[in-house]
Scaffold this motif. Structure first.
Motif, short mmCIF file in Angstrom:
data_model
loop_
_atom_site.label_atom_id
_atom_site.label_comp_id
_atom_site.label_asym_id
_atom_site.label_seq_id
_atom_site.Cartn_x
_atom_site.Cartn_y
_atom_site.Cartn_z
N ASP A 43 6.30 -8.29 -0.40
CA ASP A 43 6.19 -6.87 -0.70
C ASP A 43 4.99 -6.34 0.07
O ASP A 43 3.84 -6.56 -0.33
CB ASP A 43 6.02 -6.67 -2.20
N CYS A 44 5.24 -5.68 1.18
CA CYS A 44 4.18 -5.22 2.06
C CYS A 44 4.00 -3.71 1.93
O CYS A 44 4.99 -2.96 1.94
CB CYS A 44 4.49 -5.56 3.52
N ALA A 45 2.76 -3.27 1.82
CA ALA A 45 2.49 -1.84 1.75
C ALA A 45 2.85 -1.17 3.07
O ALA A 45 2.73 -1.76 4.15
CB ALA A 45 1.02 -1.60 1.44
N SER A 46 3.32 0.07 2.99
CA SER A 46 3.68 0.81 4.21
C SER A 46 2.44 1.27 4.96
O SER A 46 2.48 1.49 6.17
CB SER A 46 4.56 2.01 3.86
N GLN A 47 1.32 1.42 4.24
CA GLN A 47 0.07 1.81 4.89
C GLN A 47 -0.51 0.63 5.65
O GLN A 47 -0.53 -0.50 5.16
CB GLN A 47 -0.94 2.31 3.84
N CYS A 120 3.49 -9.48 6.84
CA CYS A 120 2.87 -8.20 6.44
C CYS A 120 1.70 -7.86 7.36
O CYS A 120 0.63 -7.46 6.90
CB CYS A 120 2.41 -8.27 5.00
N ALA A 123 -0.79 -4.73 7.13
CA ALA A 123 -0.57 -4.00 5.88
C ALA A 123 -1.85 -3.94 5.06
O ALA A 123 -2.58 -4.93 4.95
CB ALA A 123 0.53 -4.67 5.07
N GLU A 138 -5.50 -6.39 -1.34
CA GLU A 138 -5.48 -4.96 -1.04
C GLU A 138 -6.81 -4.52 -0.45
O GLU A 138 -7.87 -5.08 -0.78
CB GLU A 138 -5.17 -4.14 -2.30
N PHE A 142 -7.14 1.39 -1.46
CA PHE A 142 -5.67 1.39 -1.56
C PHE A 142 -5.29 1.31 -3.03
O PHE A 142 -5.87 0.56 -3.81
CB PHE A 142 -5.08 0.19 -0.83
N GLU A 144 -1.83 0.98 -5.58
CA GLU A 144 -0.39 0.83 -5.73
C GLU A 144 0.17 2.00 -6.53
O GLU A 144 -0.51 2.60 -7.37
CB GLU A 144 -0.06 -0.48 -6.46
N THR A 145 1.43 2.32 -6.27
CA THR A 145 2.07 3.40 -7.01
C THR A 145 2.25 3.03 -8.48
O THR A 145 2.29 3.88 -9.34
CB THR A 145 3.45 3.73 -6.41
#
Length: 300
Positions: A43-47, A120, A123, A138, A142, A144-145
């Motif tokens: 699960d890689c962050a888009s940022q 990732c 990321a 992280e 940053f 997470e949603t």
């Protein structure tokens, strides 16, 4: 043919027999069923690290973080760290399964660092889950949603369906046993209940009550999403569960995440003793034949 003529075989013949014997009794090991480095999900962050004033320092911080995590992985199953300063700091942790050794944990975390960099790359945050361990990191700033313990990252349900009456009741009773076990065993529990093998683990610093709630949420998802499937794996933010139902009551551990390990250790040791004894006798026989063969050649 006389025994004398048998002994006149040349050295290469004996060597060939020895090679064949070793190939039969000591075959190349099959791929281990405990392949802890197998990827489950990522699960890689888009940022990404795109700010030119920070990206290089963040990359260095990430590299240092993984080095620090790896350094602790042979002594601990869970470790958190922060690397870097101020706005370029990177925080993260690793966790290994509670039933693997320090050496296995080290190898798993070593694989994690390589996979994270590959899967990732750049990321700002990433979670990589292998069968035997996982990591999350992280960058500073940053968010997470969702940080809910019930946030579902990955699930898989077996294609086979249970065809026995009362499966749902059996599974749910097994789940209740799993919750109680994981709460009272420091956040990791692997056991069997009747014909169901199961395992649960919570994040290393999660309290007992929170761990129980997280596992309960995972079990509810398994009930709703997997239904009558004979197996399932549910990975949430703070915990995961896996279970497998064996209708014949004979678990075979097809995957490292299912159930307890080492159920057949005594049989394996007994077989090793038998094979080892046979090997010693055979090698001794070959050695005597070689000596007699060499002695005969010298006499000739």
């Amino acid at each position: 043919m006389s025994s004398t003529s048998l002994i006149s075989f040349s050295l290469p013949s004996y060597a060939l027999v020895l090679i064949l014997f070793l190939a039969l009794f000591f075959p190349q090991p099959l791929e281990s069923s405990s392949d802890y480095a197998t990827l489950v999900y990522k699960d890689c962050a888009s940022q990404t690290f795109t700010d030119p004033t920070k990206s290089q320092s963040q990359a260095l911080s990430l590299s240092s973080l993984f080095q620090d995590l790896l350094a602790h992985s042979s002594q601990s199953k869970f470790f958190k760290a922060v690397e870097g300063e101020s706005e370029t700091a990177i925080s993260g942790f690793f966790q290994c399964r509670g039933d693997i050794s320090g050496e296995e944990c080290y190898s798993c975390v070593n694989e994690l660092s390589q996979m994270s960099n590959t899967l990732c790359s750049q990321a700002m945050a990433a979670r990589v889950q292998l069968y035997g361990c996982y990591t999350y990191y992280e960058a500073d700033g940053f968010h997470e949603t969702s940080t809910s313990e019930a946030n579902l990252h990955y699930k898989t349900c077996g294609e086979s369906k249970a065809v026995v009456d009362g499966f749902a009741k059996l599974r749910d009773t097994a789940f209740a046993t799993l919750i109680n076990g994981v709460v009272h065993n420091n956040g990791f529990y692997a056991t069997s209940y009747d014909s169901v093998q199961m395992m649960a683990q919570c994040e290393g610093d999660l309290g007992g009550c929170e761990c129980g709630e997280c596992v309960s949420s995972a079990e509810q998802i398994a009930q709703e999403e997997c239904g009558e499937s004979v197996s399932g794996e549910i990975y949430l933010d703070k915990c995961f569960i896996s279970y497998t139902f064996y209708p014949d009551g004979k678990p075979i551990n097809p995957h490292p995440e299912n159930g307890q390990r080492g159920n057949n250790n005594s049989n394996g040791k007994a077989a090793a003793i038998v094979v080892g004894g046979a090997a010693a006798l055979f090698l001794g026989f070959i050695f005597l034949l070689l000596i007699r063969s060499w002695g005969k050649k010298e006499d000739d």
